[in-house]
Motif scaffolding. Structure first.
Motif, PDB file in Angstrom:
ATOM      1  N   VAL A   1      -6.910 -49.938 -24.866  1.00 18.63           N
ATOM      2  CA  VAL A   1      -7.595 -49.665 -24.341  1.00 18.63           C
ATOM      3  C   VAL A   1      -7.545 -51.299 -23.146  1.00 18.63           C
TER       4      VAL A   1
ATOM      5  N   CYS B   1     -10.484 -42.932 -19.951  1.00 19.85           N
ATOM      6  CA  CYS B   1     -10.900 -42.308 -20.851  1.00 19.85           C
ATOM      7  C   CYS B   1     -11.225 -40.830 -21.070  1.00 19.85           C
TER       8      CYS B   1
ATOM      9  N   TRP C   1     -13.938 -37.737 -21.794  1.00 19.47           N
ATOM     10  CA  TRP C   1     -14.919 -36.952 -22.308  1.00 19.47           C
ATOM     11  C   TRP C   1     -15.939 -37.057 -23.532  1.00 19.47           C
TER      12      TRP C   1
ATOM     13  N   GLU D   1     -14.833 -39.262 -25.218  1.00 19.51           N
ATOM     14  CA  GLU D   1     -15.454 -40.574 -26.186  1.00 19.51           C
ATOM     15  C   GLU D   1     -16.209 -41.445 -25.575  1.00 19.51           C
ATOM     16  N   ALA D   2     -16.966 -40.668 -24.389  1.00 24.65           N
ATOM     17  CA  ALA D   2     -18.509 -41.015 -24.248  1.00 24.65           C
ATOM     18  C   ALA D   2     -19.138 -41.612 -24.511  1.00 24.65           C
TER      19      ALA D   2
ATOM     20  N   SER E   1     -18.148 -44.513 -26.817  1.00 22.19           N
ATOM     21  CA  SER E   1     -17.890 -44.871 -28.259  1.00 22.19           C
ATOM     22  C   SER E   1     -17.078 -46.814 -27.768  1.00 22.19           C
TER      23      SER E   1
ATOM     24  N   CYS F   1     -16.637 -46.774 -23.533  1.00 27.17           N
ATOM     25  CA  CYS F   1     -16.433 -45.575 -22.714  1.00 27.17           C
ATOM     26  C   CYS F   1     -17.683 -45.232 -21.794  1.00 27.17           C
ATOM     27  N   ARG F   2     -17.583 -45.077 -20.651  1.00 28.18           N
ATOM     28  CA  ARG F   2     -18.542 -44.226 -19.628  1.00 28.18           C
ATOM     29  C   ARG F   2     -18.359 -43.172 -18.563  1.00 28.18           C
ATOM     30  N   GLN F   3     -19.363 -42.845 -17.285  1.00 33.75           N
ATOM     31  CA  GLN F   3     -19.178 -41.625 -16.473  1.00 33.75           C
ATOM     32  C   GLN F   3     -18.966 -42.309 -15.319  1.00 33.75           C
TER      33      GLN F   3
ATOM     34  N   TYR G   1     -13.800 -41.230 -16.732  1.00 35.67           N
ATOM     35  CA  TYR G   1     -14.431 -41.511 -17.303  1.00 35.67           C
ATOM     36  C   TYR G   1     -13.666 -42.630 -17.452  1.00 35.67           C
ATOM     37  N   ARG G   2     -14.052 -44.148 -17.613  1.00 42.07           N
ATOM     38  CA  ARG G   2     -13.561 -45.704 -17.452  1.00 42.07           C
ATOM     39  C   ARG G   2     -14.350 -46.527 -19.348  1.00 42.07           C
ATOM     40  N   TRP G   3     -12.748 -46.970 -19.441  1.00 41.57           N
ATOM     41  CA  TRP G   3     -13.646 -48.182 -20.210  1.00 41.57           C
ATOM     42  C   TRP G   3     -14.167 -49.038 -19.715  1.00 41.57           C
TER      43      TRP G   3
END
Length: 440
Positions: free
Chosen positions: A402, A408, A410, A412-413, A415, A427-429, A434-436
Protein backbone atom coordinates in the motif's frame (compact mmCIF):
# COMPACT_ATOMS: atom_id res chain seq x y z
CA UNK A 1 -32.35 1.49 -8.86
CA UNK A 2 -29.20 0.66 -6.92
CA UNK A 3 -26.94 -2.36 -7.26
CA UNK A 4 -28.62 -5.68 -6.49
CA UNK A 5 -27.06 -8.52 -4.49
CA UNK A 6 -28.19 -12.05 -5.27
CA UNK A 7 -31.18 -10.72 -7.21
CA UNK A 8 -32.77 -9.83 -3.87
CA UNK A 9 -31.17 -6.92 -1.97
CA UNK A 10 -31.23 -3.51 -3.68
CA UNK A 11 -28.55 -1.31 -2.10
CA UNK A 12 -30.06 2.17 -1.70
CA UNK A 13 -27.52 4.25 0.22
CA UNK A 14 -24.69 3.67 2.74
CA UNK A 15 -25.59 4.62 6.31
CA UNK A 16 -22.48 3.57 8.21
CA UNK A 17 -18.98 2.17 7.77
CA UNK A 18 -16.58 0.25 9.98
CA UNK A 19 -13.12 -1.20 9.56
CA UNK A 20 -14.38 -4.35 7.83
CA UNK A 21 -17.75 -3.50 6.35
CA UNK A 22 -20.22 -0.97 5.01
CA UNK A 23 -23.82 -0.92 6.21
CA UNK A 24 -26.37 -0.02 3.55
CA UNK A 25 -30.03 0.82 3.68
CA UNK A 26 -31.46 -1.76 1.30
CA UNK A 27 -34.73 -3.02 -0.13
CA UNK A 28 -35.45 -6.73 0.34
CA UNK A 29 -37.32 -7.72 -2.81
CA UNK A 30 -38.39 -11.09 -1.43
CA UNK A 31 -39.97 -9.75 1.75
CA UNK A 32 -40.98 -6.36 0.33
CA UNK A 33 -39.42 -4.34 3.14
CA UNK A 34 -36.54 -2.07 3.99
CA UNK A 35 -33.58 -3.62 5.80
CA UNK A 36 -30.00 -2.92 6.78
CA UNK A 37 -27.46 -4.83 4.70
CA UNK A 38 -23.98 -5.23 6.17
CA UNK A 39 -21.54 -5.85 3.31
CA UNK A 40 -18.13 -7.24 4.21
CA UNK A 41 -15.23 -5.56 2.42
CA UNK A 42 -12.15 -7.17 3.94
CA UNK A 43 -9.35 -9.18 2.39
CA UNK A 44 -7.71 -10.32 5.64
CA UNK A 45 -8.49 -13.92 6.60
CA UNK A 46 -8.50 -13.23 10.33
CA UNK A 47 -11.22 -10.61 9.96
CA UNK A 48 -13.16 -12.93 7.64
CA UNK A 49 -13.23 -15.55 10.38
CA UNK A 50 -14.43 -12.95 12.89
CA UNK A 51 -17.18 -12.06 10.42
CA UNK A 52 -18.15 -15.73 10.25
CA UNK A 53 -18.30 -15.87 14.04
CA UNK A 54 -20.62 -12.87 14.00
CA UNK A 55 -23.04 -14.85 11.81
CA UNK A 56 -23.14 -17.68 14.33
CA UNK A 57 -24.64 -15.60 17.12
CA UNK A 58 -28.38 -16.10 16.77
CA UNK A 59 -29.98 -14.72 19.92
CA UNK A 60 -33.74 -14.37 20.06
CA UNK A 61 -34.29 -11.39 22.34
CA UNK A 62 -36.16 -8.10 21.83
CA UNK A 63 -33.08 -6.08 22.77
CA UNK A 64 -30.53 -7.99 20.65
CA UNK A 65 -30.17 -7.22 16.95
CA UNK A 66 -30.04 -10.43 14.89
CA UNK A 67 -29.95 -11.06 11.12
CA UNK A 68 -32.52 -12.92 9.11
CA UNK A 69 -30.62 -13.74 5.90
CA UNK A 70 -27.20 -13.78 4.26
CA UNK A 71 -25.55 -14.18 0.86
CA UNK A 72 -21.89 -14.76 0.05
CA UNK A 73 -19.43 -15.33 -2.77
CA UNK A 74 -15.64 -15.60 -2.54
CA UNK A 75 -14.46 -12.82 -0.21
CA UNK A 76 -17.77 -10.94 -0.27
CA UNK A 77 -20.62 -11.43 2.17
CA UNK A 78 -23.86 -9.65 3.04
CA UNK A 79 -25.92 -9.92 6.22
CA UNK A 80 -29.49 -8.61 6.24
CA UNK A 81 -31.14 -7.39 9.44
CA UNK A 82 -33.82 -5.03 10.71
CA UNK A 83 -33.19 -1.39 9.92
CA UNK A 84 -32.79 0.52 13.19
CA UNK A 85 -33.03 4.23 12.42
CA UNK A 86 -33.00 6.04 15.77
CA UNK A 87 -29.22 6.39 16.03
CA UNK A 88 -27.33 5.01 19.01
CA UNK A 89 -27.18 5.69 22.72
CA UNK A 90 -23.93 7.49 21.94
CA UNK A 91 -25.72 9.91 19.63
CA UNK A 92 -28.55 10.30 22.16
CA UNK A 93 -26.11 11.40 24.87
CA UNK A 94 -24.29 13.64 22.38
CA UNK A 95 -27.61 15.31 21.50
CA UNK A 96 -29.10 15.69 24.99
CA UNK A 97 -26.27 15.37 27.51
CA UNK A 98 -26.83 13.76 30.93
CA UNK A 99 -30.08 11.79 31.04
CA UNK A 100 -32.60 11.77 33.92
CA UNK A 101 -32.04 8.83 36.29
CA UNK A 102 -35.29 7.02 35.52
CA UNK A 103 -34.74 7.34 31.76
CA UNK A 104 -31.11 6.20 32.09
CA UNK A 105 -32.27 3.28 34.26
CA UNK A 106 -34.66 2.23 31.48
CA UNK A 107 -31.83 2.04 28.96
CA UNK A 108 -29.47 0.30 31.37
CA UNK A 109 -32.15 -2.27 32.27
CA UNK A 110 -32.68 -3.12 28.60
CA UNK A 111 -28.93 -3.52 28.12
CA UNK A 112 -28.70 -5.77 31.17
CA UNK A 113 -31.60 -7.87 29.89
CA UNK A 114 -29.79 -8.34 26.58
CA UNK A 115 -26.53 -9.21 28.37
CA UNK A 116 -28.31 -11.74 30.56
CA UNK A 117 -29.38 -13.52 27.36
CA UNK A 118 -25.94 -13.24 25.76
CA UNK A 119 -24.17 -14.59 28.85
CA UNK A 120 -26.71 -17.39 29.27
CA UNK A 121 -25.70 -18.52 25.78
CA UNK A 122 -22.07 -18.78 26.93
CA UNK A 123 -20.93 -15.68 25.05
CA UNK A 124 -18.91 -12.60 25.97
CA UNK A 125 -19.65 -9.55 23.82
CA UNK A 126 -16.33 -7.76 24.53
CA UNK A 127 -17.34 -4.38 23.08
CA UNK A 128 -20.19 -3.00 25.16
CA UNK A 129 -20.37 0.78 24.68
CA UNK A 130 -23.03 3.38 23.81
CA UNK A 131 -22.11 3.39 20.09
CA UNK A 132 -23.10 -0.31 19.88
CA UNK A 133 -26.49 0.24 21.50
CA UNK A 134 -28.92 1.15 18.72
CA UNK A 135 -32.29 2.79 19.26
CA UNK A 136 -35.62 2.27 17.55
CA UNK A 137 -37.39 5.45 16.42
CA UNK A 138 -39.78 6.08 19.32
CA UNK A 139 -39.92 9.88 19.45
CA UNK A 140 -40.62 11.07 22.99
CA UNK A 141 -42.00 7.67 23.98
CA UNK A 142 -40.33 4.83 25.85
CA UNK A 143 -36.87 4.13 24.38
CA UNK A 144 -36.16 0.73 22.82
CA UNK A 145 -32.52 -0.37 22.80
CA UNK A 146 -30.94 -3.05 20.56
CA UNK A 147 -27.52 -4.51 21.44
CA UNK A 148 -25.47 -4.86 18.26
CA UNK A 149 -22.01 -5.56 16.82
CA UNK A 150 -20.93 -9.04 17.85
CA UNK A 151 -17.87 -8.90 15.58
CA UNK A 152 -15.41 -9.83 18.35
CA UNK A 153 -17.80 -11.71 20.63
CA UNK A 154 -16.30 -14.89 22.02
CA UNK A 155 -17.79 -18.17 23.13
CA UNK A 156 -16.20 -19.18 26.42
CA UNK A 157 -15.64 -22.66 24.98
CA UNK A 158 -13.79 -21.50 21.85
CA UNK A 159 -10.17 -20.50 21.16
CA UNK A 160 -9.35 -16.80 20.94
CA UNK A 161 -8.38 -15.30 17.59
CA UNK A 162 -6.24 -12.49 18.98
CA UNK A 163 -2.51 -12.91 19.54
CA UNK A 164 -1.53 -13.88 23.08
CA UNK A 165 -1.13 -10.77 25.23
CA UNK A 166 -3.32 -8.58 23.00
CA UNK A 167 -6.28 -6.73 24.47
CA UNK A 168 -9.31 -6.00 22.30
CA UNK A 169 -12.05 -3.53 23.04
CA UNK A 170 -12.61 0.21 23.06
CA UNK A 171 -10.41 2.33 25.34
CA UNK A 172 -12.31 3.51 28.38
CA UNK A 173 -14.67 0.53 28.44
CA UNK A 174 -12.10 -2.26 28.92
CA UNK A 175 -12.01 -3.71 32.44
CA UNK A 176 -8.73 -3.30 34.39
CA UNK A 177 -8.19 -7.06 34.61
CA UNK A 178 -8.47 -7.34 30.80
CA UNK A 179 -5.76 -4.71 30.45
CA UNK A 180 -3.66 -6.81 32.83
CA UNK A 181 -3.95 -9.80 30.48
CA UNK A 182 -6.76 -11.78 32.11
CA UNK A 183 -8.86 -13.91 29.69
CA UNK A 184 -12.29 -12.64 28.58
CA UNK A 185 -15.16 -13.05 31.05
CA UNK A 186 -18.76 -11.94 31.49
CA UNK A 187 -17.53 -9.70 34.33
CA UNK A 188 -15.71 -7.59 31.74
CA UNK A 189 -18.99 -7.03 29.85
CA UNK A 190 -20.59 -5.97 33.14
CA UNK A 191 -17.77 -3.49 33.75
CA UNK A 192 -18.39 -1.93 30.33
CA UNK A 193 -22.13 -1.80 31.11
CA UNK A 194 -21.29 0.09 34.30
CA UNK A 195 -19.13 2.58 32.40
CA UNK A 196 -21.99 2.99 29.92
CA UNK A 197 -24.35 3.73 32.82
CA UNK A 198 -21.85 6.31 34.11
CA UNK A 199 -21.88 7.96 30.68
CA UNK A 200 -25.70 8.06 30.61
CA UNK A 201 -25.71 9.90 33.93
CA UNK A 202 -22.82 12.30 33.30
CA UNK A 203 -23.02 12.88 29.54
CA UNK A 204 -19.23 12.53 29.36
CA UNK A 205 -16.86 10.18 27.58
CA UNK A 206 -14.94 7.88 29.94
CA UNK A 207 -11.17 8.45 30.18
CA UNK A 208 -9.31 6.31 27.65
CA UNK A 209 -6.48 5.71 30.13
CA UNK A 210 -6.05 5.99 33.87
CA UNK A 211 -8.42 4.97 36.66
CA UNK A 212 -12.06 4.01 36.00
CA UNK A 213 -14.63 6.83 36.10
CA UNK A 214 -16.02 7.73 39.52
CA UNK A 215 -19.26 9.19 40.84
CA UNK A 216 -19.46 13.01 40.57
CA UNK A 217 -19.32 14.87 43.87
CA UNK A 218 -22.86 16.24 43.41
CA UNK A 219 -24.47 12.81 42.87
CA UNK A 220 -27.00 11.85 45.54
CA UNK A 221 -25.73 9.31 48.06
CA UNK A 222 -29.08 7.50 48.17
CA UNK A 223 -29.31 7.07 44.38
CA UNK A 224 -30.20 3.46 43.50
CA UNK A 225 -28.90 3.87 39.96
CA UNK A 226 -25.53 5.23 41.04
CA UNK A 227 -25.07 2.32 43.45
CA UNK A 228 -25.79 -0.13 40.63
CA UNK A 229 -23.45 1.67 38.23
CA UNK A 230 -20.63 1.80 40.77
CA UNK A 231 -21.00 -1.90 41.58
CA UNK A 232 -20.92 -2.81 37.89
CA UNK A 233 -17.87 -0.62 37.19
CA UNK A 234 -15.92 -1.64 40.28
CA UNK A 235 -12.22 -1.86 39.37
CA UNK A 236 -11.83 -5.17 41.24
CA UNK A 237 -13.55 -8.02 39.43
CA UNK A 238 -14.12 -9.90 42.71
CA UNK A 239 -16.13 -6.98 44.09
CA UNK A 240 -18.12 -6.36 40.92
CA UNK A 241 -21.80 -7.28 40.46
CA UNK A 242 -21.56 -10.98 39.49
CA UNK A 243 -24.28 -11.09 36.81
CA UNK A 244 -26.64 -8.99 34.72
CA UNK A 245 -29.56 -10.66 36.52
CA UNK A 246 -28.23 -9.47 39.89
CA UNK A 247 -27.81 -5.93 38.55
CA UNK A 248 -31.41 -5.98 37.28
CA UNK A 249 -32.61 -7.10 40.69
CA UNK A 250 -30.74 -4.20 42.30
CA UNK A 251 -32.41 -1.80 39.84
CA UNK A 252 -35.90 -3.15 40.62
CA UNK A 253 -36.89 -0.44 43.17
CA UNK A 254 -36.14 2.31 40.63
CA UNK A 255 -37.77 0.45 37.73
CA UNK A 256 -40.92 0.06 39.83
CA UNK A 257 -41.41 3.81 39.53
CA UNK A 258 -43.35 4.83 36.40
CA UNK A 259 -41.32 6.31 33.57
CA UNK A 260 -42.72 9.78 33.00
CA UNK A 261 -42.91 10.62 29.31
CA UNK A 262 -41.83 12.75 27.70
CA UNK A 263 -38.65 12.88 29.75
CA UNK A 264 -36.78 16.17 29.97
CA UNK A 265 -33.12 17.16 30.19
CA UNK A 266 -31.82 19.38 32.98
CA UNK A 267 -32.43 22.34 30.63
CA UNK A 268 -36.07 21.37 30.12
CA UNK A 269 -35.66 19.98 26.60
CA UNK A 270 -37.82 16.93 25.79
CA UNK A 271 -35.73 13.86 25.03
CA UNK A 272 -36.60 12.47 21.61
CA UNK A 273 -35.31 9.47 19.68
CA UNK A 274 -35.88 10.77 16.18
CA UNK A 275 -35.21 9.33 12.72
CA UNK A 276 -31.50 9.69 11.93
CA UNK A 277 -31.76 8.38 8.38
CA UNK A 278 -32.08 10.68 5.35
CA UNK A 279 -35.30 10.70 3.29
CA UNK A 280 -35.71 7.74 0.98
CA UNK A 281 -35.46 8.26 -2.77
CA UNK A 282 -38.91 8.63 -4.34
CA UNK A 283 -39.48 5.07 -5.65
CA UNK A 284 -38.45 3.48 -2.34
CA UNK A 285 -40.51 5.91 -0.25
CA UNK A 286 -43.67 4.51 -1.84
CA UNK A 287 -42.53 0.91 -1.43
CA UNK A 288 -41.66 1.44 2.23
CA UNK A 289 -45.31 2.06 3.08
CA UNK A 290 -45.91 -1.68 2.69
CA UNK A 291 -46.39 -3.23 6.19
CA UNK A 292 -43.64 -5.48 7.51
CA UNK A 293 -44.36 -9.22 7.36
CA UNK A 294 -45.61 -10.81 10.61
CA UNK A 295 -42.50 -12.98 11.05
CA UNK A 296 -40.37 -9.89 11.71
CA UNK A 297 -42.39 -7.80 14.18
CA UNK A 298 -41.24 -4.63 15.87
CA UNK A 299 -39.72 -5.21 19.34
CA UNK A 300 -41.92 -4.49 22.38
CA UNK A 301 -41.71 -1.09 24.05
CA UNK A 302 -40.63 -2.37 27.44
CA UNK A 303 -37.97 -4.75 28.75
CA UNK A 304 -38.89 -8.43 28.90
CA UNK A 305 -37.30 -11.27 30.87
CA UNK A 306 -34.35 -12.97 29.24
CA UNK A 307 -35.35 -15.73 26.83
CA UNK A 308 -33.55 -18.93 25.88
CA UNK A 309 -30.90 -18.66 23.18
CA UNK A 310 -32.06 -20.20 19.90
CA UNK A 311 -30.22 -21.35 16.83
CA UNK A 312 -32.12 -20.84 13.60
CA UNK A 313 -31.14 -22.01 10.15
CA UNK A 314 -30.61 -19.15 7.71
CA UNK A 315 -31.24 -19.45 3.95
CA UNK A 316 -28.48 -21.06 1.93
CA UNK A 317 -26.09 -18.57 0.33
CA UNK A 318 -26.80 -17.32 -3.16
CA UNK A 319 -24.29 -15.98 -5.65
CA UNK A 320 -23.64 -12.27 -5.52
CA UNK A 321 -23.87 -9.76 -8.31
CA UNK A 322 -20.79 -7.57 -7.80
CA UNK A 323 -21.71 -3.90 -7.39
CA UNK A 324 -20.13 -1.79 -10.10
CA UNK A 325 -19.31 1.10 -7.79
CA UNK A 326 -19.22 1.80 -4.06
CA UNK A 327 -20.15 5.43 -3.29
CA UNK A 328 -17.73 7.49 -1.21
CA UNK A 329 -18.94 7.58 2.40
CA UNK A 330 -17.50 10.96 3.38
CA UNK A 331 -20.62 12.84 2.29
CA UNK A 332 -23.38 10.87 3.99
CA UNK A 333 -26.69 12.79 4.11
CA UNK A 334 -27.50 14.81 7.21
CA UNK A 335 -30.69 14.53 9.33
CA UNK A 336 -33.75 16.59 8.41
CA UNK A 337 -33.48 20.34 8.94
CA UNK A 338 -34.40 21.39 12.46
CA UNK A 339 -33.17 18.18 14.08
CA UNK A 340 -30.06 18.10 16.27
CA UNK A 341 -27.05 16.56 14.58
CA UNK A 342 -26.86 12.87 15.55
CA UNK A 343 -23.83 11.11 16.89
CA UNK A 344 -22.31 8.08 15.21
CA UNK A 345 -24.82 5.53 13.93
CA UNK A 346 -24.39 1.82 14.17
CA UNK A 347 -26.64 -0.56 12.28
CA UNK A 348 -24.98 -3.82 13.13
CA UNK A 349 -25.94 -7.27 14.10
CA UNK A 350 -25.30 -10.75 15.35
CA UNK A 351 -25.93 -13.83 13.16
CA UNK A 352 -25.78 -17.62 12.83
CA UNK A 353 -23.25 -20.25 11.74
CA UNK A 354 -22.31 -20.64 8.08
CA UNK A 355 -20.39 -23.79 7.28
CA UNK A 356 -19.21 -22.66 3.85
CA UNK A 357 -17.66 -19.45 5.14
CA UNK A 358 -16.16 -21.18 8.18
CA UNK A 359 -14.31 -23.67 6.02
CA UNK A 360 -13.00 -21.00 3.66
CA UNK A 361 -11.97 -18.70 6.50
CA UNK A 362 -10.20 -21.42 8.50
CA UNK A 363 -8.15 -22.43 5.47
CA UNK A 364 -7.16 -18.81 4.93
CA UNK A 365 -6.30 -18.37 8.59
CA UNK A 366 -3.98 -21.38 8.54
CA UNK A 367 -2.22 -19.82 5.58
CA UNK A 368 -1.52 -16.69 7.60
CA UNK A 369 0.86 -18.44 10.00
CA UNK A 370 -1.35 -19.49 12.88
CA UNK A 371 -1.61 -16.93 15.64
CA UNK A 372 -0.84 -13.98 13.37
CA UNK A 373 -4.16 -14.52 11.56
CA UNK A 374 -6.02 -12.84 14.38
CA UNK A 375 -4.62 -9.37 13.68
CA UNK A 376 -7.35 -6.91 12.72
CA UNK A 377 -7.61 -3.40 11.36
CA UNK A 378 -8.94 -0.95 13.94
CA UNK A 379 -11.04 1.98 12.83
CA UNK A 380 -10.61 5.47 14.26
CA UNK A 381 -12.81 7.36 16.70
CA UNK A 382 -14.27 4.33 18.48
CA UNK A 383 -16.04 2.84 15.46
CA UNK A 384 -17.81 -0.50 15.52
CA UNK A 385 -14.49 -2.26 14.88
CA UNK A 386 -12.78 -2.13 18.30
CA UNK A 387 -9.24 -0.91 18.63
CA UNK A 388 -6.43 -3.13 19.86
CA UNK A 389 -4.87 -1.61 22.96
CA UNK A 390 -2.48 -2.57 25.75
CA UNK A 391 0.39 -4.56 24.28
CA UNK A 392 -0.72 -4.10 20.66
CA UNK A 393 -0.57 -0.98 18.43
CA UNK A 394 -3.75 0.93 17.66
CA UNK A 395 -2.89 1.28 13.96
CA UNK A 396 -2.71 -1.48 11.33
CA UNK A 397 0.56 -3.25 10.72
CA UNK A 398 2.59 -1.70 7.85
CA UNK A 399 1.60 -3.05 4.45
CA UNK A 400 4.34 -2.84 1.84
CA UNK A 401 1.78 -3.22 -0.96
CA UNK A 402 0.00 0.00 0.00
CA UNK A 403 1.25 3.49 -0.84
CA UNK A 404 -0.23 6.98 -0.97
CA UNK A 405 -1.91 7.46 -4.34
CA UNK A 406 -1.86 3.75 -5.12
CA UNK A 407 -4.89 1.97 -6.53
CA UNK A 408 -7.35 0.07 -4.34
CA UNK A 409 -10.60 -1.77 -5.05
CA UNK A 410 -14.22 -0.79 -4.39
CA UNK A 411 -14.41 -3.63 -1.85
CA UNK A 412 -11.79 -1.77 0.24
CA UNK A 413 -13.52 1.64 0.17
CA UNK A 414 -13.21 3.10 3.67
CA UNK A 415 -10.56 0.56 4.76
CA UNK A 416 -7.59 1.92 6.71
CA UNK A 417 -4.03 0.72 6.20
CA UNK A 418 -0.52 1.83 7.19
CA UNK A 419 2.17 2.21 4.53
CA UNK A 420 5.71 0.89 4.95
CA UNK A 421 6.72 4.45 5.88
CA UNK A 422 4.17 4.61 8.70
CA UNK A 423 1.54 6.80 6.98
CA UNK A 424 -2.11 5.96 7.74
CA UNK A 425 -4.10 5.85 4.50
CA UNK A 426 -7.74 5.21 3.62
CA UNK A 427 -9.23 3.90 0.38
CA UNK A 428 -11.42 6.59 -1.19
CA UNK A 429 -13.25 7.00 -4.49
CA UNK A 430 -11.37 9.34 -6.83
CA UNK A 431 -13.52 9.96 -9.89
CA UNK A 432 -14.24 6.56 -11.43
CA UNK A 433 -11.44 4.77 -9.56
CA UNK A 434 -10.35 4.18 -5.94
CA UNK A 435 -7.06 5.37 -4.45
CA UNK A 436 -5.21 5.23 -1.12
CA UNK A 437 -5.15 8.75 0.36
CA UNK A 438 -3.81 10.06 3.65
CA UNK A 439 -6.29 9.47 6.48
CA UNK A 440 -7.59 12.68 8.02
Amino acid sequence: MGDVFAGRFELIDPVDAGGNSVVWRAWDRRLGRLCAAKVLRQRHAGSMLRFVREQRLRLDHPHVLSPYSWVAEDDQALLAMDLVGGGSVSSLVADFGPLPERYAAELLAQLLGALDQVHAAGLVHRDIKPANLLLEITGTGRPVLRLSDFGIALSLGEPRLTQHGAVVGTPGYVAPEALAGEPPSISQDLYAAGVTGWQLLTGEEPPATGPPPSRPADAADESVLWRVVESLAHPEAADRTPSAKDALAALAPLLAEPLKLPAFTLDGEPIEVFDHLPPLPGPYAALAETPKPPDHPEPPNSPTPAESAQSTELPQPARLFQPTELPQLAGLPQPPEGRPAPGRRRVVLAASSVAVLVAAAVIAVLALDGDQAGKKTPSPNQSSTPQTIGTRPVTPSPNAEVKVGGACGWQEAGSIETTAGGTRVVCRQQGSSYRWVKAG
